[in-house]
Motif scaffolding. Structure first.
Motif, PDB file in Angstrom:
ATOM      1  N   UNK A   1       4.492  30.233 -10.442  1.00  0.00           N
ATOM      2  CA  UNK A   1       4.830  30.570  -9.023  1.00  0.00           C
ATOM      3  C   UNK A   1       4.652  29.639  -7.805  1.00  0.00           C
ATOM      4  N   UNK A   2       3.810  28.611  -8.404  1.00  0.00           N
ATOM      5  CA  UNK A   2       3.473  27.583  -7.425  1.00  0.00           C
ATOM      6  C   UNK A   2       3.483  26.108  -8.330  1.00  0.00           C
ATOM      7  N   UNK A   3       4.146  24.823  -7.712  1.00  0.00           N
ATOM      8  CA  UNK A   3       4.169  23.552  -8.468  1.00  0.00           C
ATOM      9  C   UNK A   3       3.848  22.635  -7.327  1.00  0.00           C
ATOM     10  N   UNK A   4       2.798  21.818  -7.556  1.00  0.00           N
ATOM     11  CA  UNK A   4       2.464  20.870  -6.599  1.00  0.00           C
ATOM     12  C   UNK A   4       2.547  19.605  -7.206  1.00  0.00           C
ATOM     13  N   UNK A   5       3.183  18.479  -6.833  1.00  0.00           N
ATOM     14  CA  UNK A   5       3.389  17.162  -7.432  1.00  0.00           C
ATOM     15  C   UNK A   5       2.972  16.188  -6.371  1.00  0.00           C
ATOM     16  N   UNK A   6       2.459  15.160  -6.767  1.00  0.00           N
ATOM     17  CA  UNK A   6       1.935  14.072  -6.047  1.00  0.00           C
ATOM     18  C   UNK A   6       2.912  12.716  -6.345  1.00  0.00           C
ATOM     19  N   UNK A   7       3.475  12.428  -5.238  1.00  0.00           N
ATOM     20  CA  UNK A   7       4.242  11.246  -5.144  1.00  0.00           C
ATOM     21  C   UNK A   7       3.682  10.007  -4.657  1.00  0.00           C
ATOM     22  N   UNK A   8       3.988   8.841  -5.270  1.00  0.00           N
ATOM     23  CA  UNK A   8       3.228   7.583  -4.882  1.00  0.00           C
ATOM     24  C   UNK A   8       4.527   6.819  -4.641  1.00  0.00           C
TER      25      UNK A   8
ATOM     26  N   UNK B   1       1.020  -1.216  -0.059  1.00  0.00           N
ATOM     27  CA  UNK B   1      -0.195  -0.017  -0.051  1.00  0.00           C
ATOM     28  C   UNK B   1       0.924   1.336   0.051  1.00  0.00           C
ATOM     29  N   UNK B   2       0.436   2.194  -0.481  1.00  0.00           N
ATOM     30  CA  UNK B   2       1.297   3.425  -0.891  1.00  0.00           C
ATOM     31  C   UNK B   2       1.558   4.333   0.374  1.00  0.00           C
ATOM     32  N   UNK B   3       2.583   5.120   0.420  1.00  0.00           N
ATOM     33  CA  UNK B   3       2.637   6.380   1.167  1.00  0.00           C
ATOM     34  C   UNK B   3       2.436   7.378   0.145  1.00  0.00           C
ATOM     35  N   UNK B   4       1.761   8.522   0.123  1.00  0.00           N
ATOM     36  CA  UNK B   4       1.469   9.382  -1.022  1.00  0.00           C
ATOM     37  C   UNK B   4       1.943  10.702  -0.242  1.00  0.00           C
TER      38      UNK B   4
ATOM     39  N   UNK C   1       6.982   6.789  -7.614  1.00  0.00           N
ATOM     40  CA  UNK C   1       6.798   7.530  -8.859  1.00  0.00           C
ATOM     41  C   UNK C   1       6.145   9.385  -8.684  1.00  0.00           C
ATOM     42  N   UNK C   2       6.630  10.246  -9.226  1.00  0.00           N
ATOM     43  CA  UNK C   2       5.946  11.633  -9.205  1.00  0.00           C
ATOM     44  C   UNK C   2       5.092  11.488 -10.473  1.00  0.00           C
ATOM     45  N   UNK C   3       3.722  11.293 -10.059  1.00  0.00           N
ATOM     46  CA  UNK C   3       2.724  11.123 -11.036  1.00  0.00           C
ATOM     47  C   UNK C   3       1.783  12.264 -11.171  1.00  0.00           C
ATOM     48  N   UNK C   4       1.607  12.903 -10.578  1.00  0.00           N
ATOM     49  CA  UNK C   4       0.667  14.239 -10.905  1.00  0.00           C
ATOM     50  C   UNK C   4       1.625  15.522 -10.628  1.00  0.00           C
ATOM     51  N   UNK C   5       0.981  16.514 -11.443  1.00  0.00           N
ATOM     52  CA  UNK C   5       1.514  17.704 -11.228  1.00  0.00           C
ATOM     53  C   UNK C   5       0.569  18.781 -11.513  1.00  0.00           C
ATOM     54  N   UNK C   6       0.677  19.985 -10.929  1.00  0.00           N
ATOM     55  CA  UNK C   6      -0.230  21.256 -11.027  1.00  0.00           C
ATOM     56  C   UNK C   6       0.436  22.234 -11.062  1.00  0.00           C
ATOM     57  N   UNK C   7       0.875  23.082 -11.987  1.00  0.00           N
ATOM     58  CA  UNK C   7       1.631  24.268 -11.971  1.00  0.00           C
ATOM     59  C   UNK C   7       0.815  25.622 -12.115  1.00  0.00           C
ATOM     60  N   UNK C   8       1.308  26.562 -11.456  1.00  0.00           N
ATOM     61  CA  UNK C   8       0.254  27.678 -11.449  1.00  0.00           C
ATOM     62  C   UNK C   8       1.136  28.750 -11.644  1.00  0.00           C
ATOM     63  N   UNK C   9       0.858  29.810 -12.524  1.00  0.00           N
ATOM     64  CA  UNK C   9      -0.589  30.005 -13.162  1.00  0.00           C
ATOM     65  C   UNK C   9      -0.735  29.186 -14.486  1.00  0.00           C
TER      66      UNK C   9
ATOM     67  N   UNK D   1      -2.762   9.722  -9.681  1.00  0.00           N
ATOM     68  CA  UNK D   1      -1.834   9.474  -8.680  1.00  0.00           C
ATOM     69  C   UNK D   1      -1.226   7.996  -8.827  1.00  0.00           C
ATOM     70  N   UNK D   2      -1.983   7.019  -9.311  1.00  0.00           N
ATOM     71  CA  UNK D   2      -1.535   5.608  -9.368  1.00  0.00           C
ATOM     72  C   UNK D   2      -1.099   5.232 -10.862  1.00  0.00           C
TER      73      UNK D   2
END
Lengths: 413, 413
Positions: free
Chosen positions: A281-288, A210-213, A265-273, B276-277
């Motif tokens: 200005x902001x980058x958010x990544x999701x790591x699984x 199971x993951x740590x995210x 895995x860095x599987x998601x990214x949300x970059x603003x603007x 994410x996955x």
């Protein structure tokens, strides 16, 4: 058996053949999932099974056996899919369990223990971002507060289940007692190529990783891409980007250093603007991060935190690391693993002992009952994709394995 | 003058004070832009100017002078904004030009040449992804085929201009003859900090750095994050991520090696499936490269292409590099630059000779008429942001500069 499998595979998938370029879309608690469940019920009835539907919509197709009071020997999986998914993920487990019952009925077997084929509801997180809702309800692991979580159309779980004729406030009634089930075994397509890579026939799963995210956010400063000189920038994307490569290379090396597999895995990214003429200005990544070793997962998470600190020290960008999920990995029942290996030997099939990188309904079932997980191969490990494929020959192997499982476990007292 | 400037600043911005946490949103060809234009018209009339509106909705507020047949001495900018933008970008240029007219009228000046204050329509690309629509129409640079381009609500340019009372099919009629204008000078906030960094009063722009824009796409392969071992991945994000750091460090070094400023930014990202996955199968980034030196821009673009080739050689991920935009940079009129420097001397203001990293209406005007660009400082270089700020003192300096420009250029024959 092959003809029957093929026919039922199509019918459960609600299609006339498996060549579907757009794949299969049967999201949890939608009319399409209902439709597939109805096919399951009618085929189970035809095989002489009794249908029990619980308060969450999970269906138990039950062969009472000689002593209906004994705990049931159960197998099963789910019939929902992701968006444009494949026709085997989940469905193969329900199909093969029904096939095993058909085989046992045809052989004139009479079980002492009741035998059950279970179709769980809404296993995929594709609709609500929450997985295994049906099996969580069955095992009493459901957090009722998620009822307000909405899908992409703004329909809440509570509303969705009510459209299917269920009442969210009654979902806790789906919980079964410890005495209701003797053992549970899920059969699933592998969604990887370990079995094939090791030249084996099927997989016996020891643990589920199971993951740590983590959600890592880099906070820099916006500015005009044309007017802000290079040396005056606080570009969040430039600061964060080395992390993507780091997660990959660090985890690769960790696999070389020791034997327990770990993936990250860095599987998601949300970059603003996210606009051509503005500095990010902001980058958010999701790591699984996944492994059956919780220790290894922690090690990678910690390495990421250290790397982030290092980047912070070297740039004018600040970071936040937020832990979204941290579930302890699950080790499946030892005894049942041994018996799933033996069952293969009886059928002349060679098992590959392995871990599962993906979660399944059996995760929840294992909390309450001795549980096991069998993998059958799928082509190129491809899953959650229209081209997902498991051969009829491999599905038939699955039927033979579950037949032996039911036979061996339900015959005794 | 300060009171008048403050009052008109508020009125053109359609607010009662400049403290607007959500900023200013007057997109091109919307009722809000109309409203601001109406304020401009009424104030210009009050100053005794004649109002001419062209087929594209640009407004020329004109002081005929002694000889109306002579080419006009023009200044101006735009009144539209980005979404949640600032109250000075564009507007400052219109405001200061009106202020200069007010000053000249008050001083009893009579120009030989007509004097014009121009408010251009829809300069920002915020609504349609296309910038400087009004000044393109005025200079005959408009590509009429863009009429079908839609905003985020699905409204086409053609529909939008018709809602404002204009006919897209007549936009070519907005083109003015070469003889209509003697010179054009735009005043704009700097959107950077060069003036302040060099301890100067205002900027005189030599060239405008138009961008090369690249779209770089990395094509890898999706897979389950839990079931795909590290060594079997074709992760598009891992492959592409070093490019982000490369673009930044390469361009930084290029600035250290020579004197012409160049900037380059990976400013947008689109990752698929962004779940994410699932391992990223495709990543697309947008890169914005700017310098007044077209040669330097080409050098950075070529370095990016080489880096991409190198990554391709080292990974199993394939890349595409697509050139979205490649406009030659614009050098403004030499003679006018000299006179904009002299004008400052007359007013005791020291100019900073510089390049503009952002595009402005003057880009189009300069194709047809001798044109210049003046920058006034803005706080911290912040722009396209609710906190964008230029002091009244700096706006007043702008008025003094444009007053001298009108005076010096319109007095002769």
């Amino acid at each position: 058996m092959e003809e029957w499998l093929k026919d039922l595979l199509w019918r459960l998938n609600l299609v006339k053949n498996m060549n579907q370029p757009d794949g299969f879309t049967r999201l949890g608690y939608t009319p399409k999932e209902d439709e597939s469940i109805e096919v399951f019920k009618s085929e189970a009835k035809r095989l002489g099974l009794d249908i029990h539907e619980d308060a969450a919509g999970n269906v138990m197709a039950r062969w009472e056996g000689e002593n209906p009071d004994l705990p049931a020997v159960a197998s099963g999986s789910h019939l929902d899919t992701v968006v444009k998914g494949g026709g085997y993920d989940g469905l193969a487990g329900v199909l093969c369990a029904l096939g095993a019952v058909k085989k046992l009925k045809g052989d004139g077997f009479t079980p002492k223990h009741p035998i059950e084929v279970i179709a769980f509801r809404s296993e995929e997180s594709a609709r609500f971002g929450i997985s295994t809702i049906g099996s969580k309800a069955m095992t009493g692991l459901l957090d009722k507060s998620i009822g307000s979580v909405q899908d992409f159309e703004g329909i809440s779980i509570k509303e969705a289940v009510s459209h299917c004729g269920f009442d969210w406030d009654n979902f806790h009634k789906a919980e079964r007692s410890e005495k209701a089930i003797k053992t549970f075994v899920e059969l699933h397509i592998e969604q990887g190529t370990h079995i094939e890579d090791h030249d084996k026939d099927y997989g016996v799963v020891r643990g589920i990783a199971t993951p740590i995210r983590l959600k890592v956010t880099a906070n820099g400063k916006a500015g005009h891409t044309g007017t802000t000189p290079m040396h005056k920038r606080h570009d969040a994307f430039v600061a964060l980007s080395p992390l993507v490569e780091f997660v990959n290379s660090y985890t690769k090396q960790l696999n070389e250093k020791q034997n327990t597999p770990i993936v990250a895995t860095v599987s998601t990214v949300d970059l603003k603007p996210n606009v051509m003429n503005v500095i990010p200005s902001t980058v958010e990544v999701g790591i699984d991060i996944r492994s059956v070793s919780d220790e290894l997962k922690q090690e990678v998470a910690e390495a990421i935190r250290q790397k982030v600190k290092k980047i912070e020290g070297e740039t004018d960008v600040t970071f936040d690391v937020h832990e979204l999920v941290n579930n302890e990995s699950i080790l499946l029942d030892d005894e049942l693993q041994q018996s799933l290996v033996k069952i293969g030997e009886l059928e002349g099939l060679s098992p590959h002992l392995m871990d599962s990188g993906a979660g399944h309904d059996v995760m929840n079932m294992s909390v309450k009952w001795p549980s096991g997980l069998i993998f059958i191969p799928c082509e190129d490990g491809l899953s959650h994709h229209p081209d997902e494929f498991a051969s009829l020959a491999d599905l038939e192997k699955g039927v033979r394995l579950l037949t032996q499982y039911y036979l061996e476990t339900a015959k005794g007292v």
